[in-house]
Design a protein around this motif. Structure first.
Motif, PDB file in Angstrom:
ATOM      1  N   VAL A  26     -40.666  18.020 -11.802  1.00 50.13           N
ATOM      2  CA  VAL A  26     -39.749  19.156 -11.888  1.00 50.13           C
ATOM      3  C   VAL A  26     -38.338  18.597 -11.987  1.00 50.13           C
ATOM      4  CG1 VAL A  26     -38.871  21.214 -10.731  1.00 50.13           C
ATOM      5  CG2 VAL A  26     -41.295  20.616 -10.528  1.00 50.13           C
ATOM      6  N   LEU A  27     -37.711  18.794 -13.138  1.00 56.10           N
ATOM      7  CA  LEU A  27     -36.341  18.324 -13.379  1.00 56.10           C
ATOM      8  C   LEU A  27     -35.416  19.528 -13.353  1.00 56.10           C
ATOM      9  CD1 LEU A  27     -34.256  16.176 -14.224  1.00 56.10           C
ATOM     10  CD2 LEU A  27     -34.984  16.526 -16.599  1.00 56.10           C
ATOM     11  N   GLN A  28     -34.569  19.585 -12.337  1.00 50.78           N
ATOM     12  CA  GLN A  28     -33.640  20.697 -12.193  1.00 50.78           C
ATOM     13  C   GLN A  28     -32.277  20.336 -12.790  1.00 50.78           C
ATOM     14  OE1 GLN A  28     -34.595  20.995  -7.797  1.00 50.78           O
ATOM     15  NE2 GLN A  28     -34.702  23.175  -8.313  1.00 50.78           N
ATOM     16  N   PRO A  29     -31.500  21.357 -13.162  1.00 51.27           N
ATOM     17  CA  PRO A  29     -30.175  21.076 -13.725  1.00 51.27           C
ATOM     18  C   PRO A  29     -29.331  20.250 -12.739  1.00 51.27           C
ATOM     19  CG  PRO A  29     -30.755  23.397 -13.955  1.00 51.27           C
ATOM     20  CD  PRO A  29     -31.779  22.791 -13.058  1.00 51.27           C
ATOM     21  N   PRO A  30     -28.454  19.378 -13.255  1.00 53.61           N
ATOM     22  CA  PRO A  30     -28.167  19.132 -14.680  1.00 53.61           C
ATOM     23  C   PRO A  30     -29.223  18.233 -15.317  1.00 53.61           C
ATOM     24  CG  PRO A  30     -26.835  17.694 -13.324  1.00 53.61           C
ATOM     25  CD  PRO A  30     -27.573  18.595 -12.363  1.00 53.61           C
ATOM     26  N   MET A  92     -37.936  16.145  -8.727  1.00 52.92           N
ATOM     27  CA  MET A  92     -39.071  16.155  -7.809  1.00 52.92           C
ATOM     28  C   MET A  92     -40.318  15.823  -8.612  1.00 52.92           C
ATOM     29  SD  MET A  92     -38.392  19.574  -5.496  1.00 52.92           S
ATOM     30  CE  MET A  92     -38.485  20.665  -6.909  1.00 52.92           C
ATOM     31  N   SER A  93     -41.170  14.964  -8.067  1.00 56.93           N
ATOM     32  CA  SER A  93     -42.359  14.606  -8.814  1.00 56.93           C
ATOM     33  C   SER A  93     -43.482  14.207  -7.873  1.00 56.93           C
ATOM     34  CB  SER A  93     -42.052  13.455  -9.786  1.00 56.93           C
ATOM     35  OG  SER A  93     -43.078  13.310 -10.737  1.00 56.93           O
ATOM     36  N   VAL A  94     -44.704  14.377  -8.360  1.00 52.54           N
ATOM     37  CA  VAL A  94     -45.878  14.022  -7.569  1.00 52.54           C
ATOM     38  C   VAL A  94     -46.940  13.456  -8.498  1.00 52.54           C
ATOM     39  CG1 VAL A  94     -46.907  16.329  -7.765  1.00 52.54           C
ATOM     40  CG2 VAL A  94     -47.548  14.847  -5.843  1.00 52.54           C
ATOM     41  N   SER A  95     -47.677  12.478  -8.006  1.00 49.13           N
ATOM     42  CA  SER A  95     -48.847  11.943  -8.693  1.00 49.13           C
ATOM     43  C   SER A  95     -50.048  12.227  -7.796  1.00 49.13           C
ATOM     44  CB  SER A  95     -48.688  10.434  -8.924  1.00 49.13           C
ATOM     45  OG  SER A  95     -49.861   9.894  -9.484  1.00 49.13           O
ATOM     46  N   ASP A  96     -50.951  13.087  -8.287  1.00 47.95           N
ATOM     47  CA  ASP A  96     -52.053  13.581  -7.469  1.00 47.95           C
ATOM     48  C   ASP A  96     -53.348  13.483  -8.262  1.00 47.95           C
ATOM     49  OD1 ASP A  96     -53.859  14.925  -5.883  1.00 47.95           O
ATOM     50  OD2 ASP A  96     -52.638  16.725  -5.627  1.00 47.95           O
TER      51      ASP A  96
END
Length: 241
Positions: A26-30, A92-96
């Motif tokens: 999940v890439l939030q602004p900017p 935010m990132s996850v590897s599941d």
């Protein structure tokens, strides 16, 4: 409830399937930042993010930091209980391992849909590659304005289904076929869907904000209890006859 209530196999049981990546970011602004400019991993928020996912019931243990460049190997059932999660500023990132699929469940799309509702202004990018008898991939990109594509299937084979508007995603982000060729990625939207490198296109949509594969970033390594549905799904996928 114990951390193994939903498993029917012992922790040491060896897997017969494996995944090379199962990431959702999940890439939030900017959207202009690079990984090198990101803040260090916020361990508390990383655990909170992992705990909020539909595939995970609870974080059982924080196993400490792990470099994003470290390759993870799924060899036993116990390995499927380990996820990597990070929150680096606006990323935010996850590897599941629970995101892996054989085309029947599409857990990556399901989780991305939930994240889209939670973070409507974010760019959401998912990439999954798993080999359980044959290679299966699932990739998606979802932009804040709703433009998205989802590609799921067996590379070089059928069935392979692409929904949404991949050209719209590329145009919105200024990604060209020539630019992808410079990255040694083959994407020709006029070709059969199963011939395209959708994972490379998803990677291009993250650009320099991609946190995975970087030696200069740590993520949290977490032992989790997956949901009952995710556990059952992984048992059917990773322990093929």
């Amino acid at each position: 409830m114990s951390d193994t209530d939903f498993w029917t196999l012992p922790p040491e049981h060896e897997t017969r399937g494996s995944g090379s990546r199962y990431e959702l970011t999940v890439l939030q602004p900017p959207f202009t930042g690079t990984v090198g400019e990101l803040s260090p991993n916020d361990e508390e928020r990383a655990a909170e993010f992992a705990r909020s996912l539909g595939t995970i019931d609870e974080v059982i243990e924080d196993l400490g930091p792990r470099k994003r460049s470290d390759m993870l190997t799924v060899a036993t059932r116990a390995d499927l209980d380990i996820v990597q999660a990070g929150v680096w500023g606006n990323v935010m990132s996850v590897s599941d391992p629970a995101f892996a699929d054989d085309g029947n469940d599409m857990p990556l799309l399901a989780e991305a849909t939930r994240l889209r509702e939670r973070f409507p202004d974010a760019r959401i990018v998912g990439r999954v590659e798993v080999h359980c008898g044959a290679e299966h991939t699932e990739d998606l990109v979802w932009l804040p304005d709703g433009t998205m594509f989802h590609a799921c299937g067996w590379p070089g084979d059928e069935p392979f289904v692409v929904t949404g508007d991949p050209q719209g995603v590329m145009s919105a982000l200024g990604i060209t076929t020539e630019g992808l060729e410079d990255l040694d990625a083959y994407v020709d939207l006029d070709d059969d869907p199963n011939q395209n490198d959708w994972g490379a296109l998803a990677t291009a949509c993250l650009g320099e904000a991609d946190p995975w594969g970087r030696a200069d970033l740590d993520a949290s390594s977490l032992r989790v209890r997956h949901s009952e549905h995710a556990t059952s799904h992984m048992e059917s996928l990773y322990f093929t006859d």
